[in-house]
Motif scaffolding. Structure first.
Motif, PDB file in Angstrom:
ATOM      1  N   GLN A  51      -0.098 -17.336 -16.050  1.00  0.00           N
ATOM      2  CA  GLN A  51      -0.408 -16.708 -17.340  1.00  0.00           C
ATOM      3  C   GLN A  51      -1.861 -16.925 -17.723  1.00  0.00           C
ATOM      4  O   GLN A  51      -2.172 -17.257 -18.877  1.00  0.00           O
ATOM      5  CB  GLN A  51       0.522 -17.259 -18.427  1.00  0.00           C
ATOM      6  CG  GLN A  51       1.963 -16.874 -18.209  1.00  0.00           C
ATOM      7  CD  GLN A  51       2.175 -15.370 -18.210  1.00  0.00           C
ATOM      8  OE1 GLN A  51       1.921 -14.712 -19.198  1.00  0.00           O
ATOM      9  NE2 GLN A  51       2.623 -14.805 -17.095  1.00  0.00           N
ATOM     10  N   CYS A  52      -2.751 -16.755 -16.757  1.00  0.00           N
ATOM     11  CA  CYS A  52      -4.178 -17.010 -16.984  1.00  0.00           C
ATOM     12  C   CYS A  52      -4.955 -16.185 -15.962  1.00  0.00           C
ATOM     13  O   CYS A  52      -4.492 -16.011 -14.842  1.00  0.00           O
ATOM     14  CB  CYS A  52      -4.449 -18.502 -16.782  1.00  0.00           C
ATOM     15  SG  CYS A  52      -6.160 -18.983 -16.958  1.00  0.00           S
ATOM     16  N   THR A  53      -6.107 -15.683 -16.347  1.00  0.00           N
ATOM     17  CA  THR A  53      -6.900 -14.914 -15.384  1.00  0.00           C
ATOM     18  C   THR A  53      -7.548 -15.854 -14.376  1.00  0.00           C
ATOM     19  O   THR A  53      -7.858 -17.011 -14.681  1.00  0.00           O
ATOM     20  CB  THR A  53      -8.013 -14.130 -16.095  1.00  0.00           C
ATOM     21  OG1 THR A  53      -8.885 -15.066 -16.738  1.00  0.00           O
ATOM     22  CG2 THR A  53      -7.451 -13.176 -17.136  1.00  0.00           C
ATOM     23  N   ASP A  54      -7.774 -15.363 -13.164  1.00  0.00           N
ATOM     24  CA  ASP A  54      -8.413 -16.198 -12.151  1.00  0.00           C
ATOM     25  C   ASP A  54      -9.864 -16.483 -12.532  1.00  0.00           C
ATOM     26  O   ASP A  54     -10.411 -17.518 -12.153  1.00  0.00           O
ATOM     27  CB  ASP A  54      -8.314 -15.558 -10.757  1.00  0.00           C
ATOM     28  CG  ASP A  54      -8.810 -14.146 -10.752  1.00  0.00           C
ATOM     29  OD1 ASP A  54      -9.159 -13.630 -11.834  1.00  0.00           O
ATOM     30  OD2 ASP A  54      -8.864 -13.535  -9.681  1.00  0.00           O
ATOM     31  N   ILE A 145       4.296 -12.526   0.803  1.00  0.00           N
ATOM     32  CA  ILE A 145       4.042 -11.670  -0.352  1.00  0.00           C
ATOM     33  C   ILE A 145       4.015 -12.563  -1.582  1.00  0.00           C
ATOM     34  O   ILE A 145       4.948 -13.330  -1.822  1.00  0.00           O
ATOM     35  CB  ILE A 145       5.158 -10.615  -0.528  1.00  0.00           C
ATOM     36  CG1 ILE A 145       5.285  -9.740   0.737  1.00  0.00           C
ATOM     37  CG2 ILE A 145       4.929  -9.796  -1.781  1.00  0.00           C
ATOM     38  CD1 ILE A 145       4.428  -8.518   0.750  1.00  0.00           C
ATOM     39  N   THR A 146       2.933 -12.469  -2.360  1.00  0.00           N
ATOM     40  CA  THR A 146       2.834 -13.255  -3.591  1.00  0.00           C
ATOM     41  C   THR A 146       3.176 -12.353  -4.771  1.00  0.00           C
ATOM     42  O   THR A 146       2.364 -11.535  -5.176  1.00  0.00           O
ATOM     43  CB  THR A 146       1.422 -13.827  -3.764  1.00  0.00           C
ATOM     44  OG1 THR A 146       0.484 -12.749  -3.796  1.00  0.00           O
ATOM     45  CG2 THR A 146       1.073 -14.740  -2.607  1.00  0.00           C
ATOM     46  N   VAL A 147       4.379 -12.500  -5.291  1.00  0.00           N
ATOM     47  CA  VAL A 147       4.817 -11.629  -6.379  1.00  0.00           C
ATOM     48  C   VAL A 147       4.399 -12.222  -7.714  1.00  0.00           C
ATOM     49  O   VAL A 147       5.130 -12.997  -8.325  1.00  0.00           O
ATOM     50  CB  VAL A 147       6.331 -11.388  -6.336  1.00  0.00           C
ATOM     51  CG1 VAL A 147       6.724 -10.395  -7.429  1.00  0.00           C
ATOM     52  CG2 VAL A 147       6.742 -10.851  -4.974  1.00  0.00           C
ATOM     53  N   ASP A 148       3.216 -11.845  -8.131  1.00  0.00           N
ATOM     54  CA  ASP A 148       2.750 -12.208  -9.460  1.00  0.00           C
ATOM     55  C   ASP A 148       3.001 -11.013 -10.379  1.00  0.00           C
ATOM     56  O   ASP A 148       3.685 -10.065 -10.012  1.00  0.00           O
ATOM     57  CB  ASP A 148       1.267 -12.567  -9.426  1.00  0.00           C
ATOM     58  CG  ASP A 148       0.408 -11.382  -9.041  1.00  0.00           C
ATOM     59  OD1 ASP A 148       0.955 -10.284  -8.810  1.00  0.00           O
ATOM     60  OD2 ASP A 148      -0.818 -11.531  -8.966  1.00  0.00           O
ATOM     61  N   THR A 149       2.420 -11.070 -11.572  1.00  0.00           N
ATOM     62  CA  THR A 149       2.645  -9.997 -12.537  1.00  0.00           C
ATOM     63  C   THR A 149       2.160  -8.644 -12.008  1.00  0.00           C
ATOM     64  O   THR A 149       2.790  -7.614 -12.231  1.00  0.00           O
ATOM     65  CB  THR A 149       1.966 -10.346 -13.872  1.00  0.00           C
ATOM     66  OG1 THR A 149       2.230  -9.317 -14.800  1.00  0.00           O
ATOM     67  CG2 THR A 149       0.465 -10.548 -13.718  1.00  0.00           C
ATOM     68  N   HIS A 150       1.020  -8.632 -11.267  1.00  0.00           N
ATOM     69  CA  HIS A 150       0.492  -7.370 -10.755  1.00  0.00           C
ATOM     70  C   HIS A 150       1.367  -6.797  -9.651  1.00  0.00           C
ATOM     71  O   HIS A 150       1.700  -5.615  -9.664  1.00  0.00           O
ATOM     72  CB  HIS A 150      -0.925  -7.573 -10.208  1.00  0.00           C
ATOM     73  CG  HIS A 150      -1.922  -7.972 -11.238  1.00  0.00           C
ATOM     74  ND1 HIS A 150      -2.250  -7.190 -12.311  1.00  0.00           N
ATOM     75  CD2 HIS A 150      -2.663  -9.090 -11.369  1.00  0.00           C
ATOM     76  CE1 HIS A 150      -3.154  -7.800 -13.060  1.00  0.00           C
ATOM     77  NE2 HIS A 150      -3.425  -8.967 -12.506  1.00  0.00           N
ATOM     78  N   ARG A 194      -5.690  -5.035 -11.125  1.00  0.00           N
ATOM     79  CA  ARG A 194      -6.734  -5.485 -12.049  1.00  0.00           C
ATOM     80  C   ARG A 194      -7.742  -4.379 -12.333  1.00  0.00           C
ATOM     81  O   ARG A 194      -8.222  -4.255 -13.462  1.00  0.00           O
ATOM     82  CB  ARG A 194      -7.478  -6.690 -11.461  1.00  0.00           C
ATOM     83  CG  ARG A 194      -6.629  -7.950 -11.389  1.00  0.00           C
ATOM     84  CD  ARG A 194      -7.481  -9.126 -10.991  1.00  0.00           C
ATOM     85  NE  ARG A 194      -8.604  -9.267 -11.893  1.00  0.00           N
ATOM     86  CZ  ARG A 194      -9.680  -9.980 -11.647  1.00  0.00           C
ATOM     87  NH1 ARG A 194      -9.782 -10.633 -10.506  1.00  0.00           N
ATOM     88  NH2 ARG A 194     -10.650 -10.069 -12.518  1.00  0.00           N
ATOM     89  N   ARG A 195      -8.075  -3.600 -11.329  1.00  0.00           N
ATOM     90  CA  ARG A 195      -9.166  -2.640 -11.468  1.00  0.00           C
ATOM     91  C   ARG A 195      -8.724  -1.253 -11.881  1.00  0.00           C
ATOM     92  O   ARG A 195      -9.485  -0.509 -12.476  1.00  0.00           O
ATOM     93  CB  ARG A 195      -9.941  -2.552 -10.147  1.00  0.00           C
ATOM     94  CG  ARG A 195     -10.724  -3.807  -9.828  1.00  0.00           C
ATOM     95  CD  ARG A 195     -11.050  -3.888  -8.334  1.00  0.00           C
ATOM     96  NE  ARG A 195     -11.862  -5.056  -8.016  1.00  0.00           N
ATOM     97  CZ  ARG A 195     -11.416  -6.315  -8.037  1.00  0.00           C
ATOM     98  NH1 ARG A 195     -10.165  -6.556  -8.366  1.00  0.00           N
ATOM     99  NH2 ARG A 195     -12.215  -7.317  -7.737  1.00  0.00           N
ATOM    100  N   PRO A 202      -2.832   2.311 -17.172  1.00  0.00           N
ATOM    101  CA  PRO A 202      -3.009   2.717 -15.773  1.00  0.00           C
ATOM    102  C   PRO A 202      -3.912   3.942 -15.690  1.00  0.00           C
ATOM    103  O   PRO A 202      -3.724   4.912 -16.411  1.00  0.00           O
ATOM    104  CB  PRO A 202      -1.589   3.046 -15.321  1.00  0.00           C
ATOM    105  CG  PRO A 202      -0.810   3.296 -16.567  1.00  0.00           C
ATOM    106  CD  PRO A 202      -1.443   2.443 -17.619  1.00  0.00           C
ATOM    107  N   ASN A 203      -4.931   3.866 -14.818  1.00  0.00           N
ATOM    108  CA  ASN A 203      -5.915   4.944 -14.690  1.00  0.00           C
ATOM    109  C   ASN A 203      -5.508   5.883 -13.556  1.00  0.00           C
ATOM    110  O   ASN A 203      -6.158   5.939 -12.509  1.00  0.00           O
ATOM    111  CB  ASN A 203      -7.292   4.322 -14.440  1.00  0.00           C
ATOM    112  CG  ASN A 203      -8.393   5.362 -14.476  1.00  0.00           C
ATOM    113  OD1 ASN A 203      -8.132   6.552 -14.678  1.00  0.00           O
ATOM    114  ND2 ASN A 203      -9.625   4.917 -14.273  1.00  0.00           N
ATOM    115  N   CYS A 204      -4.447   6.637 -13.790  1.00  0.00           N
ATOM    116  CA  CYS A 204      -3.898   7.505 -12.738  1.00  0.00           C
ATOM    117  C   CYS A 204      -4.895   8.570 -12.290  1.00  0.00           C
ATOM    118  O   CYS A 204      -4.857   9.011 -11.141  1.00  0.00           O
ATOM    119  CB  CYS A 204      -2.609   8.160 -13.221  1.00  0.00           C
ATOM    120  SG  CYS A 204      -1.352   6.969 -13.757  1.00  0.00           S
TER     121      CYS A 204
END
Length: 220
Positions: A51-54, A145-150, A194-195, A202-204
């Motif tokens: 729950q924190c940005t890298d 596979i690292t299943v984080d929020t993203h 993130r980007r 979401p920038n579709c």
DNA sequence: ATCCCGAGGG
DNA sequence: CCCTCTGGAT
């Protein structure tokens, strides 16, 4: 002659693998964005990243890693001092407890070394599958596979899974992609999340895999 | 008000 | 399954 569910499944897998290839082209430099120089440093940085940005984690770890260099250092850390060093990452009391307990567990059960097996890593206080897979993939070169929020959000938006439980999402993605893709795919999804495919907007319009995404253009 | 490379406890 | 832990950024 494949049954209809099988055909739908294989179409889904082909679409997912194509998306992975496009993400590889879009983010050729995708990598772990936590700063570290050893498995122990990566383990601590990942524990702090909940729950924190890298970016925020990387702001506190330089001073932290100067103050504590070994598992024994964390095991013997003074709670209040550790809390102040990591306060800005949030959940600082729980994280301090976990990190001290992690240091003690490493000293007592793993000769002060970070273990390189998932079954061992997840026995450490404050270390779940996500943290364990980050350490395995980025410090030991063992795919995961690292299943984080993203990763969870994007896998659902892309229609790769409907699962919410991170462990089930991980299992589904494991079944869809070659093992050698597990770690780089995780990095690409995190970069993309993130980007471009952010939680709130979401920038579709500029998404390189919008044509492969059933959620593209929808209000999510 | 909502989200960020989650985990543990009930 | 749910809830809680915490601060910072948008």
């Amino acid at each position: 002659m494949p049954t209809q569910p099988d055909a739908n499944r294989s179409a889904l897998v082909r679409r997912a693998r194509l998306a992975n290839r496009r993400l590889a082209l879009a983010y050729p430099d995708a990598h772990c964005e936590l700063d570290f120089n050893s498995p122990l440093e990566l383990l601590v940085a990942t524990m702090l990243s909940a729950q924190c940005t890298d970016v925020r984690v990387n702001l506190v770890t330089p001073a932290l890693f100067r103050r504590y260099r070994t598992a024994a250092d964390y095991a013997g850390a003074e709670r209040s001092e550790l809390e102040e060093l990591i306060r800005s990452t949030g959940f600082f009391r729980a994280k301090s407890n976990s990190i001290i307990g992690m240091g003690q567990a490493l000293c007592e059960r793993f000769a002060g070394e970070v273990p390189s097996r998932l079954v061992d890593l997840v026995t450490l206080p404050g270390v779940g599958r996500k943290t364990a897979n980050v350490v395995l993939g980025n410090a030991f070169g063992i795919p995961g596979i690292t299943v984080d929020t993203h990763v969870g959000r994007l896998a659902r938006r892309l229609g790769w899974t409907e699962e919410v439980d991170p462990e089930r999402v991980e299992a589904e993605l494991n079944a869809m992609f070659a093992k050698t893709e597990w770690t780089p795919l995780s990095h690409r999804l995190i970069f993309h999340g993130r980007r471009c495919c952010q939680a709130r907007k979401p920038n579709c319009a500029e998404c390189p895999i919008a044509s492969l995404c059933p959620s593209a253009g929808q209000a999510i």
